[in-house]
Scaffold this motif. Structure first.
Motif, mmCIF file in Angstrom:
data_model
loop_
_atom_site.group_PDB
_atom_site.id
_atom_site.type_symbol
_atom_site.label_atom_id
_atom_site.label_comp_id
_atom_site.label_asym_id
_atom_site.label_seq_id
_atom_site.Cartn_x
_atom_site.Cartn_y
_atom_site.Cartn_z
ATOM 1 N N SER A 117 39.524 40.079 32.487
ATOM 2 C CA SER A 117 39.895 40.159 33.896
ATOM 3 C C SER A 117 40.994 39.165 34.243
ATOM 4 O O SER A 117 41.951 39.493 34.965
ATOM 5 N N HIS A 118 40.888 37.952 33.708
ATOM 6 C CA HIS A 118 41.891 36.930 33.999
ATOM 7 C C HIS A 118 43.232 37.280 33.356
ATOM 8 O O HIS A 118 44.300 37.075 33.944
ATOM 9 N N LEU A 119 43.205 37.834 32.137
ATOM 10 C CA LEU A 119 44.448 38.241 31.487
ATOM 11 C C LEU A 119 45.165 39.330 32.284
ATOM 12 O O LEU A 119 46.395 39.298 32.429
ATOM 13 N N LEU A 120 44.413 40.288 32.782
ATOM 14 C CA LEU A 120 45.020 41.347 33.599
ATOM 15 C C LEU A 120 45.665 40.752 34.847
ATOM 16 O O LEU A 120 46.758 41.156 35.254
ATOM 17 N N GLU A 121 44.998 39.789 35.446
ATOM 18 C CA GLU A 121 45.538 39.117 36.619
ATOM 19 C C GLU A 121 46.829 38.375 36.282
ATOM 20 O O GLU A 121 47.826 38.454 37.025
ATOM 21 N N LEU A 122 46.836 37.671 35.148
ATOM 22 C CA LEU A 122 48.024 36.944 34.723
ATOM 23 C C LEU A 122 49.172 37.898 34.412
ATOM 24 O O LEU A 122 50.334 37.638 34.763
ATOM 25 N N ALA A 123 48.881 39.007 33.748
ATOM 26 C CA ALA A 123 49.920 39.963 33.377
ATOM 27 C C ALA A 123 50.558 40.592 34.608
ATOM 28 O O ALA A 123 51.783 40.780 34.663
ATOM 29 N N ARG A 124 49.739 40.919 35.591
ATOM 30 C CA ARG A 124 50.291 41.501 36.824
ATOM 31 C C ARG A 124 51.201 40.508 37.538
ATOM 32 O O ARG A 124 52.232 40.879 38.098
ATOM 33 N N GLY A 125 50.824 39.231 37.511
ATOM 34 C CA GLY A 125 51.617 38.230 38.218
ATOM 35 C C GLY A 125 52.871 37.807 37.479
ATOM 36 O O GLY A 125 53.815 37.292 38.089
ATOM 37 N N ALA A 126 52.914 38.054 36.159
ATOM 38 C CA ALA A 126 54.043 37.572 35.360
ATOM 39 C C ALA A 126 55.275 38.457 35.471
ATOM 40 O O ALA A 126 56.392 38.000 35.224
ATOM 41 N N GLY A 127 55.096 39.728 35.788
ATOM 42 C CA GLY A 127 56.240 40.629 35.877
ATOM 43 C C GLY A 127 56.521 41.343 34.570
ATOM 44 O O GLY A 127 55.921 41.050 33.529
ATOM 45 N N ARG A 128 57.457 42.289 34.616
ATOM 46 C CA ARG A 128 57.713 43.162 33.465
ATOM 47 C C ARG A 128 58.585 42.525 32.396
ATOM 48 O O ARG A 128 58.703 43.065 31.303
#
Length: 266
Positions: A117-128
């Protein structure tokens, strides 16, 4: 995972010695290219490669009782700000929970879901623009142990996506060596392949032109030939021409390791 070098039996006694790495590494190659590495989470990465890193946020900054979310907060901030070209987050609690409760335990499953869950949150916030590579340094048997010959303990995985990575997953994922991760990451980051790396290029890179493919192949071969020449100069056969293929070079490296006394390789 930091150097692409493959350890020998002679190195086992120093496996957990947190002293600076004495071979070339990905952080060192990035530093030579004017790029930045930062470490987050497990402090041993800073012990090994801290001379080539800048900033970061390890266990020493928070103490031993901080949770993974606290340790990864600055990791996410660095991704968003672009303050590091290579950002390494080592979530060491996975290992501790596995040893304590086993990989089939409720505690382990809950921790895995929390990290996901935390990784998904980090990935969404990091950008493409971020390239992600998620892996582990080893596996575990059901009881939570590792270090033996069991395939489960000696196997790992690689999940990767983002900039520079092909979008479609292969029907049959290839078997990789851990050293391949370092070599591939160096290419994605535009840095030299670390001198001691025995890795190949993992078949995960995005669409390459024929010219790019040939250039990468030539760079990989040149790096392996330099490694063979260096090992031969140190352990015998100086002046012998290096093989003209990556496979030949890796075979030569294995022969040198097999024919050299363990004490000399340490």
């Amino acid at each position: 995972l930091g150097t692409g070098d493959v350890g020998t039996l002679a190195l086992i006694p120093s496996n957990f010695r947190a002293s600076p790495a004495d071979v070339d590494s990905l952080p060192a190659a990035l530093a030579r290219s004017g790029k930045t590495t930062q470490f987050f989470g497990e402090q041993v990465w800073a012990d090994f490669f801290g001379a080539h890193a800048r900033g970061g946020d390890t266990d020493r900054d928070h103490g031993p009782f901080a949770g993974h979310r606290e340790k990864a907060t600055t990791f996410g901030e660095s991704l968003r700000s672009g303050s590091c070209d290579l950002c390494v987050w080592h979530e060491a609690e996975f290992d501790a929970v596995g040893h304590r409760s086993g990989v089939l335990s409720t505690e382990y499953m809950e921790h895995a879901r929390k990290i996901e869950s935390h990784l998904l949150e980090l990935a969404r916030g990091a950008g493409r623009g971020v390239t992600w590579m998620i892996t582990s340094d080893h596996g575990m048997v059901d009881s939570g142990n590792h270090g033996g010959p069991q395939p489960e303990a000696r196997s790992s995985f690689l999940v990767t996506w983002g900039a520079g990575i092909q979008r479609d997953s292969p029907a049959s994922p290839p078997t990789l060596a851990q050293a391949d991760i370092v070599t591939t990451a160096a290419v994605l980051l535009g840095a030299p392949i670390p001198f001691h790396s025995q890795g190949r290029l993992a078949p995960v890179l995005g669409q390459l032109s024929s010219g790019e493919h040939d250039a990468l192949g030539a760079e990989l071969l040149l790096q392996k030939q330099r490694l063979v020449r260096g090992l031969r100069a140190r352990f015998g056969e100086p002046g012998t021409p290096a093989p003209d293929s990556v496979d030949g070079c890796l075979d030569a490296i294995r022969r040198i390791q097999a024919n050299t006394p363990l004490g000399a390789l340490a």
